[in-house]
Design an enzyme around this catalytic site. Sequence first.
Site, PDB file in Angstrom:
ATOM      1  N   HIS A 198       6.665  16.752  -1.427  1.00 50.71           N
ATOM      2  CA  HIS A 198       7.497  15.879  -0.588  1.00 50.71           C
ATOM      3  C   HIS A 198       8.881  16.476  -0.352  1.00 50.71           C
ATOM      4  O   HIS A 198       9.330  17.357  -1.076  1.00 50.71           O
ATOM      5  CB  HIS A 198       7.650  14.504  -1.236  1.00 50.71           C
ATOM      6  CG  HIS A 198       6.428  13.644  -1.102  1.00 50.71           C
ATOM      7  ND1 HIS A 198       5.360  13.717  -1.966  1.00 50.71           N
ATOM      8  CD2 HIS A 198       6.103  12.688  -0.197  1.00 50.71           C
ATOM      9  CE1 HIS A 198       4.431  12.858  -1.612  1.00 50.71           C
ATOM     10  NE2 HIS A 198       4.847  12.216  -0.540  1.00 50.71           N
TER      11      HIS A 198
ATOM     12  N   ALA B 241       0.846  -1.203   0.000  1.00 49.78           N
ATOM     13  CA  ALA B 241       0.000   0.000   0.000  1.00 49.78           C
ATOM     14  C   ALA B 241       0.877   1.248   0.000  1.00 49.78           C
ATOM     15  O   ALA B 241       1.851   1.321   0.758  1.00 49.78           O
ATOM     16  CB  ALA B 241      -0.910  -0.003   1.225  1.00 49.78           C
TER      17      ALA B 241
ATOM     18  N   LYS C 101      12.932  12.153  -1.631  1.00 49.23           N
ATOM     19  CA  LYS C 101      11.986  11.161  -2.174  1.00 49.23           C
ATOM     20  C   LYS C 101      12.463  10.705  -3.550  1.00 49.23           C
ATOM     21  O   LYS C 101      12.773  11.511  -4.419  1.00 49.23           O
ATOM     22  CB  LYS C 101      10.579  11.753  -2.255  1.00 49.23           C
ATOM     23  CG  LYS C 101       9.568  10.735  -2.750  1.00 49.23           C
ATOM     24  CD  LYS C 101       8.159  11.081  -2.350  1.00 49.23           C
ATOM     25  CE  LYS C 101       7.165  10.024  -2.809  1.00 49.23           C
ATOM     26  NZ  LYS C 101       7.379   8.723  -2.162  1.00 49.23           N
TER      27      LYS C 101
HETATM   28  P1  NAP Z   1      14.963   6.176   3.681  1.00 50.73           P
HETATM   29  O1  NAP Z   1      14.935   7.019   4.902  1.00 50.73           O
HETATM   30  O2  NAP Z   1      15.827   6.598   2.538  1.00 50.73           O
HETATM   31  O3  NAP Z   1      15.381   4.692   4.127  1.00 50.73           O
HETATM   32  C1  NAP Z   1      15.624   3.662   3.202  1.00 50.73           C
HETATM   33  C2  NAP Z   1      15.973   2.380   3.954  1.00 50.73           C
HETATM   34  O4  NAP Z   1      16.127   1.341   2.980  1.00 50.73           O
HETATM   35  C3  NAP Z   1      17.270   2.433   4.759  1.00 50.73           C
HETATM   36  O5  NAP Z   1      17.098   1.717   5.957  1.00 50.73           O
HETATM   37  C4  NAP Z   1      18.271   1.681   3.876  1.00 50.73           C
HETATM   38  O6  NAP Z   1      19.247   0.999   4.609  1.00 50.73           O
HETATM   39  C5  NAP Z   1      17.354   0.672   3.210  1.00 50.73           C
HETATM   40  N1  NAP Z   1      17.892   0.207   1.931  1.00 50.73           N
HETATM   41  C6  NAP Z   1      18.542   0.913   0.996  1.00 50.73           C
HETATM   42  N2  NAP Z   1      18.869   0.125  -0.051  1.00 50.73           N
HETATM   43  C7  NAP Z   1      18.419  -1.110   0.265  1.00 50.73           C
HETATM   44  C8  NAP Z   1      18.458  -2.369  -0.393  1.00 50.73           C
HETATM   45  N3  NAP Z   1      19.015  -2.515  -1.595  1.00 50.73           N
HETATM   46  N4  NAP Z   1      17.884  -3.437   0.236  1.00 50.73           N
HETATM   47  C9  NAP Z   1      17.285  -3.303   1.432  1.00 50.73           C
HETATM   48  N5  NAP Z   1      17.229  -2.123   2.116  1.00 50.73           N
HETATM   49  C10 NAP Z   1      17.776  -1.056   1.520  1.00 50.73           C
HETATM   50  O7  NAP Z   1      13.499   5.975   3.077  1.00 50.73           O
HETATM   51  P2  NAP Z   1      12.059   6.400   3.658  1.00 50.73           P
HETATM   52  O8  NAP Z   1      11.846   7.860   3.497  1.00 50.73           O
HETATM   53  O9  NAP Z   1      11.840   5.790   4.992  1.00 50.73           O
HETATM   54  O10 NAP Z   1      11.110   5.702   2.580  1.00 50.73           O
HETATM   55  C11 NAP Z   1      11.228   4.335   2.277  1.00 50.73           C
HETATM   56  C12 NAP Z   1      10.153   3.959   1.259  1.00 50.73           C
HETATM   57  O11 NAP Z   1       8.884   3.977   1.909  1.00 50.73           O
HETATM   58  C13 NAP Z   1      10.013   4.922   0.068  1.00 50.73           C
HETATM   59  O12 NAP Z   1       9.675   4.181  -1.083  1.00 50.73           O
HETATM   60  C14 NAP Z   1       8.856   5.825   0.477  1.00 50.73           C
HETATM   61  O13 NAP Z   1       8.180   6.387  -0.632  1.00 50.73           O
HETATM   62  C15 NAP Z   1       7.990   4.822   1.180  1.00 50.73           C
HETATM   63  N6  NAP Z   1       7.021   5.348   2.141  1.00 50.73           N
HETATM   64  C16 NAP Z   1       5.787   4.801   2.116  1.00 50.73           C
HETATM   65  C17 NAP Z   1       4.853   5.162   3.061  1.00 50.73           C
HETATM   66  C18 NAP Z   1       3.519   4.453   3.085  1.00 50.73           C
HETATM   67  O14 NAP Z   1       2.635   4.841   3.869  1.00 50.73           O
HETATM   68  N7  NAP Z   1       3.328   3.434   2.271  1.00 50.73           N
HETATM   69  C19 NAP Z   1       5.181   6.109   4.036  1.00 50.73           C
HETATM   70  C20 NAP Z   1       6.471   6.672   4.033  1.00 50.73           C
HETATM   71  C21 NAP Z   1       7.402   6.257   3.099  1.00 50.73           C
HETATM   72  P3  NAP Z   1      20.768   1.584   4.810  1.00 50.73           P
HETATM   73  O15 NAP Z   1      20.657   2.651   5.857  1.00 50.73           O
HETATM   74  O16 NAP Z   1      21.560   0.422   5.269  1.00 50.73           O
HETATM   75  O17 NAP Z   1      21.169   2.124   3.462  1.00 50.73           O
END
Ligand code: NAP
Length: 247
Positions: free
Chosen positions: A153, A123, A157
């Site tokens: 955003h 989702a 992002k």
């Molecule tokens: P973020 O702060 O950039 O964090 C990304 C995370 O992913 C980090 O823990 C990173 O680990 C890890 N990662 C990076 N490359 C990876 C790989 N190849 N395999 C596994 N893990 C990996 O991102 P964020 O802002 O939290 O957002 C993450 C995602 O969730 C985005 O797609 C965003 O659009 C989405 N999102 C969705 C919702 C929802 O309600 N559905 C809400 C918020 C965000 P390292 O630190 O080790 O690099």
Amino acid sequence: MLSVVVAGVTGRTGRAVAQAVSDAADLRLVGAVAPHHAGRRLGSVLGLEPAELVISASVDEALERAPADVLVDFTVPSAARENALAALARGCRPVVGTTGLSADDLAAIDAKARELGLAAVVAPNFSLGGLLLERLAREAARILPMVEIVELHHLHKKDQPSGTAARLARRLGEAGAREPVPIHSVRLPGLVAHHEVIFGGTGEVLAIRHDTTSREAFTPGVLVAVRSVARQAPGLVTDIWPLVAPE
Ligand code: NAP
């Protein structure tokens, strides 16, 4: 007690989810994944409990260390599909919040979930206000079909337009909006995640807006999905409203 692995645990959203899982009396955080922090302990990297939990490089590694009922994934679009498939292959149901997955990614997760008789939740917006925005906007689109979406955003992002905006546009079209519903994207410092749906009528404008001011906004919806995914029919679940507000 449900056991949970969080992939993307060092990320902005994954960390908030891990904290919420750690705080919930009926959930147990048994695994954490973050490739650039693999081998380090959860306590020293994030100050979270269980402090001794070793961060894994992959979902497969985490599930090898400790089996789990549910994987929560807030990572990157290039990793989320493989993470979900790896979890399903080990009998662990995925709850994926990562956005930017392709139709092909979703079809692959759906096929694997059906094959194994498990549900998988994917989702784009787990916040309760975000879910309400979609409900309210769909109602308005039936009466005011001229509508546009503005999504705003933070600078980091990775996907554009946001998964929430893309889904909103699709759902508004289904509800009767003029298609394609235009989406305008803004990326600026100071923003978190914001969606505004603007309807134009004759001599009147209606705007419905949702603002996320912290990552904690997503955790109640994620926990609902974690607790209810085992009760869903096998295959992909993309509409989480019935989970959050059962009839
Ligand atoms: P973020 O702060 O950039 O964090 C990304 C995370 O992913 C980090 O823990 C990173 O680990 C890890 N990662 C990076 N490359 C990876 C790989 N190849 N395999 C596994 N893990 C990996 O991102 P964020 O802002 O939290 O957002 C993450 C995602 O969730 C985005 O797609 C965003 O659009 C989405 N999102 C969705 C919702 C929802 O309600 N559905 C809400 C918020 C965000 P390292 O630190 O080790 O690099």
